[in-house]
Design a protein around this motif. Structure first.
Motif, PDB file in Angstrom:
ATOM      1  N   SER A   4     -32.991 -23.387  25.361  1.00 42.26           N
ATOM      2  CA  SER A   4     -33.821 -22.219  25.093  1.00 42.26           C
ATOM      3  C   SER A   4     -34.148 -21.505  26.401  1.00 42.26           C
ATOM      4  O   SER A   4     -34.168 -22.109  27.469  1.00 42.26           O
ATOM      5  N   HIS A  66     -48.090  -7.737  22.970  1.00 42.45           N
ATOM      6  CA  HIS A  66     -47.101  -8.473  23.773  1.00 42.45           C
ATOM      7  C   HIS A  66     -47.681  -8.915  25.119  1.00 42.45           C
ATOM      8  O   HIS A  66     -48.445  -8.166  25.730  1.00 42.45           O
ATOM      9  N   PRO A  67     -47.302 -10.131  25.599  1.00 42.40           N
ATOM     10  CA  PRO A  67     -46.426 -11.101  24.950  1.00 42.40           C
ATOM     11  C   PRO A  67     -47.164 -11.905  23.878  1.00 42.40           C
ATOM     12  O   PRO A  67     -48.273 -12.391  24.107  1.00 42.40           O
ATOM     13  N   ALA A  69     -46.495 -14.821  20.546  1.00 39.91           N
ATOM     14  CA  ALA A  69     -45.612 -15.809  19.935  1.00 39.91           C
ATOM     15  C   ALA A  69     -45.924 -15.958  18.451  1.00 39.91           C
ATOM     16  O   ALA A  69     -47.086 -15.881  18.037  1.00 39.91           O
ATOM     17  N   ARG A  85     -35.307 -16.384  13.314  1.00 33.98           N
ATOM     18  CA  ARG A  85     -34.550 -15.153  13.537  1.00 33.98           C
ATOM     19  C   ARG A  85     -35.296 -13.942  12.980  1.00 33.98           C
ATOM     20  O   ARG A  85     -35.351 -12.885  13.621  1.00 33.98           O
ATOM     21  N   ALA A  88     -38.086 -13.188  15.445  1.00 30.26           N
ATOM     22  CA  ALA A  88     -37.599 -12.574  16.676  1.00 30.26           C
ATOM     23  C   ALA A  88     -37.201 -11.122  16.448  1.00 30.26           C
ATOM     24  O   ALA A  88     -37.504 -10.244  17.275  1.00 30.26           O
ATOM     25  N   PHE A  92     -41.406 -10.578  17.921  1.00 32.64           N
ATOM     26  CA  PHE A  92     -42.162 -11.623  18.608  1.00 32.64           C
ATOM     27  C   PHE A  92     -41.398 -12.110  19.834  1.00 32.64           C
ATOM     28  O   PHE A  92     -40.171 -12.160  19.855  1.00 32.64           O
ATOM     29  N   ASP A  93     -42.142 -12.490  20.877  1.00 31.26           N
ATOM     30  CA  ASP A  93     -41.560 -12.842  22.166  1.00 31.26           C
ATOM     31  C   ASP A  93     -41.257 -14.322  22.309  1.00 31.26           C
ATOM     32  O   ASP A  93     -40.658 -14.744  23.306  1.00 31.26           O
ATOM     33  N   GLU A  94     -41.680 -15.113  21.354  1.00 31.74           N
ATOM     34  CA  GLU A  94     -41.502 -16.567  21.406  1.00 31.74           C
ATOM     35  C   GLU A  94     -41.643 -17.074  19.984  1.00 31.74           C
ATOM     36  O   GLU A  94     -42.407 -16.525  19.191  1.00 31.74           O
ATOM     37  N   LEU A 133     -31.046 -17.783  17.477  1.00 30.94           N
ATOM     38  CA  LEU A 133     -31.505 -16.697  18.343  1.00 30.94           C
ATOM     39  C   LEU A 133     -30.548 -16.400  19.496  1.00 30.94           C
ATOM     40  O   LEU A 133     -30.784 -15.494  20.292  1.00 30.94           O
ATOM     41  N   ARG A 138     -32.127  -9.851  23.527  1.00 31.99           N
ATOM     42  CA  ARG A 138     -33.165 -10.271  24.475  1.00 31.99           C
ATOM     43  C   ARG A 138     -33.447 -11.750  24.250  1.00 31.99           C
ATOM     44  O   ARG A 138     -33.379 -12.237  23.115  1.00 31.99           O
ATOM     45  N   VAL A 140     -35.398 -14.978  23.422  1.00 32.32           N
ATOM     46  CA  VAL A 140     -36.632 -15.348  22.728  1.00 32.32           C
ATOM     47  C   VAL A 140     -36.732 -16.873  22.770  1.00 32.32           C
ATOM     48  O   VAL A 140     -35.985 -17.562  22.067  1.00 32.32           O
TER      49      VAL A 140
END
Length: 342
Positions: A4, A66-67, A69, A85, A88, A92-94, A133, A138, A140
């Protein structure tokens, strides 16, 4: 097996825990104003709900957050991968997998803290989420939030083996609630306070596995406590302290990242445009003000502030004017107190 993505270290330093019924989008927007650098987390959402439920409601996300999760609950790798998925792609950033919630509901559904007993299953789930992902434009990260262990099992080696198994599947970031989860005999509320804290396990994990990112959570109540953790791990995650005393978040953000300390009134008034936008969309004021009640915690006038909001926010037509009246109540109280002291 692909690893990850890592999280930028500055984004790990300060975070607000996922809290059921509390950290919704209205709460997170308020926390973002207080702490521009904090990493925010949603309430836990079950992967099945993300896949088949009302995504517009479950995945509500304001761009200012942001950021931020998305925390998922679940134990089926394919379903978690699909939900990851979806999350994301929703922005969402995480994506964080919950391996720490001790409630009866999660025990019955074989997710949350019970997953600490099934490291192979967690590794499979994490691997499937990372793979789902991998082709996004980008990065994630997929992360895990866990406890130290279950019930009366107090063997560091078992905890470390769980971490190692999941890390082998590609997870690089672990949020460690530094208590055991007692699945028998304690309520979820008691599980947040009764099992003893062992921060030293999180410290040892980071010391022995320096390539992993380790954030400590559990029982952090003051700025001094939070700051002390940074000497040993990559970040401190605040839970109920951040909710019941949200100004603590602001003080930490300024102390750790710089900036100017603002007054509680200044921070609250910065929320006004968002509140008025929500009201225009049909959101009742009470859904916002319930997250504001602790802003004057421990301050003169704090009780009056809470009382005005609590008594008025549920009434039809309640608007920003009620918030101003609550602020005025704190000022009036302080003035009276100062006059009495003189």
């Amino acid at each position: 097996m692909p690893a990850s993505a890592a999280i930028a270290m500055d984004d790990l330093r300060l975070s607000v825990a996922p809290m059921m019924d509390w950290t919704d989008t209205h709460c997170r927007v308020f926390h973002r104003i207080l702490a521009p650098h904090a990493r925010l987390y949603t309430e836990m959402v079950h992967a099945n709900a993300v896949t088949h439920g009302d995504r517009a409601k479950l995945l509500a996300l304001d761009p200012v957050e942001h950021p931020v999760a998305l925390q998922l609950g679940g134990s089926e790798p394919a379903l978690l991968a699909q939900a990851a998925r979806i999350g994301a792609l929703a922005g969402f950033d995480e994506i964080n997998l919950n391996c720490g919630c001790p409630s009866d509901r999660v025990q019955a559904g074989r997710f949350g803290a019970c997953l600490m007993r099934e490291p192979a299953l967690v590794a499979d789930a994490v691997g499937a989420m990372i793979a789902a992902l991998a082709d996004l434009p980008r990065p994630v990260p997929v992360t895990v939030k866990c406890r130290l262990g279950l019930d009366d099992d107090e063997r560091y080696e078992v905890f470390a083996a769980f971490i190692d198994h999941v890390a082998e599947a590609g997870c690089r970031t672990f949020v460690v609630h530094a208590r055991n989860a007692w699945l028998k005999g304690l309520s979820p509320k008691e599980n947040r306070t009764v099992p003893p804290l062992r921060y030293d396990w999180a410290y040892r994990l980071k010391r022995e596995r320096p390539r992993l990112q380790v954030v400590v959570n559990g029982g952090i109540a003051t700025a001094e406590e939070a700051t002390a953790h940074l000497q040993h791990v990559d970040g401190a995650m605040l839970g109920r302290a951040a909710y019941h005393d949200p100004y603590l978040l602001h003080r930490l953000d300024v102390a750790w990242f710089g900036g100017t300390l603002q007054t509680r009134a200044e921070l609250l008034r910065a929320l006004r445009p968002r509140v008025e936008a929500w009201l225009a969309q049909g959101v009742a004021l009470k859904h916002v003000t319930r997250h504001l009640l602790g802003l004057f915690n421990g301050e003169r006038g704090g009780r009056a502030f809470r009382q005005v909001l609590s008594e008025g926010a549920h009434k039809p037509g309640a608007d920003w004017g009620l918030v101003e009246r609550a602020l005025a109540a704190t000022g009036a109280f302080a003035t009276v107190g100062a006059a009495s002291a003189a």
